[in-house]
Design an enzyme around this catalytic site. Structure first.
Site, PDB file in Angstrom:
ATOM      1  N   CYS A   1       0.853  -1.208   0.000  1.00  0.00           N
ATOM      2  CA  CYS A   1       0.000   0.000   0.000  1.00  0.00           C
ATOM      3  C   CYS A   1       0.884   1.252   0.000  1.00  0.00           C
ATOM      4  O   CYS A   1       1.526   1.561   1.009  1.00  0.00           O
ATOM      5  CB  CYS A   1      -0.918  -0.038   1.228  1.00  0.00           C
ATOM      6  SG  CYS A   1      -1.798   1.499   1.548  1.00  0.00           S
TER       7      CYS A   1
ATOM      8  N   CYS B   1       0.018   3.944   2.582  1.00  0.00           N
ATOM      9  CA  CYS B   1       0.415   3.500   3.920  1.00  0.00           C
ATOM     10  C   CYS B   1       1.853   3.906   4.232  1.00  0.00           C
ATOM     11  O   CYS B   1       2.198   4.215   5.373  1.00  0.00           O
ATOM     12  CB  CYS B   1       0.286   1.980   4.042  1.00  0.00           C
ATOM     13  SG  CYS B   1      -1.400   1.347   3.891  1.00  0.00           S
TER      14      CYS B   1
END
Length: 322
Positions: free
Chosen positions: A79, A82
């Site tokens: 991600c 993230c």
């Protein structure tokens, strides 16, 4: 910002009040024990960010949330957002110096936790306060927005649950574990009281807390627990609509205002409960005034003397009394 289980609509929410009381009592007990033993229970800054999995979730998140708000960062290696959000949250956890604990959960390795929190996409950030889940935001939010959200979270933790955070020692070794609170001489009685509360045996809980206070009148957990148990026992059989109707139609009836104030407090309307009883004191004299005043003092015990709303209400009470 309210935890999911907290009611702000005036509905009686016994579980939320009990959770708040238990969390406050545990925090008070830990602080009192640390003071008695001369310890601080302080952790290193690095301990403010932890990796959490399904096996340790109850210990590392749910139990810790009784002393400090726990922010959960759901992330994954693949991600990209993230990778921007994670380091920012880690930096803020250290900067906030123990006001919250950051728990990082890798969703690829902890699918069950992801499902339990109903997460549809990552990054997703939640908090747990006194065992209650609270969604914060999803996606890589701007730092200013994150700071505002954290400030609100900390305020909820302090005002609703008496969570003042954990002590941080910048000189502590990074692998030092926080000191555990030794068992006290009243643990069996306090546990019996908590079990009675869980069983909705409020009379039994009241007696158990009184047994502790007989030997130790200043015991903070017993004092708070007694105030909580007595409040829960009073509202257990109330009809909220009838009580509120009676209070609205009879503003000069002290007993009606007292009953409504109990419901206000259980429903999360702390200022309304205090204001209602301050006004009842102002309107009355003699025994009625004293009855309203004493109930207000009891409700102060439920919230805790350090809460700013209690401080403000004490000032208002002094104005109408003197």
């Amino acid at each position: 910002m309210q935890p999911r289980n907290m009611s702000m609509s005036g509905v009686v929410d016994l579980a939320a009040v009990k959770a708040a009381g238990e969390a406050k009592a545990k925090a008070e007990q830990a602080r009192a024990q640390a003071a008695r033993t001369g310890g601080t229970g302080a952790v290193a800054p690095a301990a403010l960010v932890i990796d959490v999995d399904e096996a340790g979730f109850e210990r590392d998140v749910l139990q810790r949330s009784a002393e400090v708000p726990v922010v959960i960062d759901f992330w994954a290696e693949w991600c990209e957002p993230c990778k921007q959000l994670g380091p920012l949250l880690e930096r803020l956890a250290v900067e906030y110096n123990g006001r919250f604990l950051l728990a990082k959960v890798d969703v690829d390795a902890n699918q069950m936790l992801m499902q339990q929190f109903g997460i549809q996409g990552i990054p997703a950030v939640f908090a747990v306060v006194a065992g209650q889940a609270l969604p914060l935001f999803q996606g890589a939010a701007p730092e200013a927005q994150i700071r505002e959200t954290l400030d609100q979270l900390i305020q909820v933790g302090e005002q609703r649950f008496g969570l003042t955070g954990i002590a941080v020692d910048p000189d502590a070794p990074a692998d030092a574990a926080p000191a555990e609170v030794p068992a006290g001489p009243y643990d069996a009685l306090l546990e019996a009281a908590a079990s009675a509360l869980d069983a909705n045996d409020f009379g039994g809980a009241v007696q158990a807390y009184k047994n502790v206070l007989t030997d130790d009148p200043g015991n903070p957990e017993a004092k708070l627990g007694l105030a909580q148990a007595e409040l829960l026992g009073r509202v257990q059989s109330m009809d909220p609509q009838a009580v509120r109707k009676d209070a609205a139609e009879n503003p000069g009836d002290v007993n009606a205002q007292i009953a409504a104030a109990d419901l206000d407090l259980v429903g999360g309307h702390v200022e309304d409960a205090f204001g209602r009883l301050v006004e009842a004191v102002r309107r009355t004299a003699g025994d009625e005034r004293n009855t309203a005043r004493l109930r207000l003092l009891e409700l102060f015990e439920v919230i805790g003397p350090e809460d700013p709303r209690v401080t403000s209400a004490r000032t208002a009470l002094a104005r109408v009394l003197f």
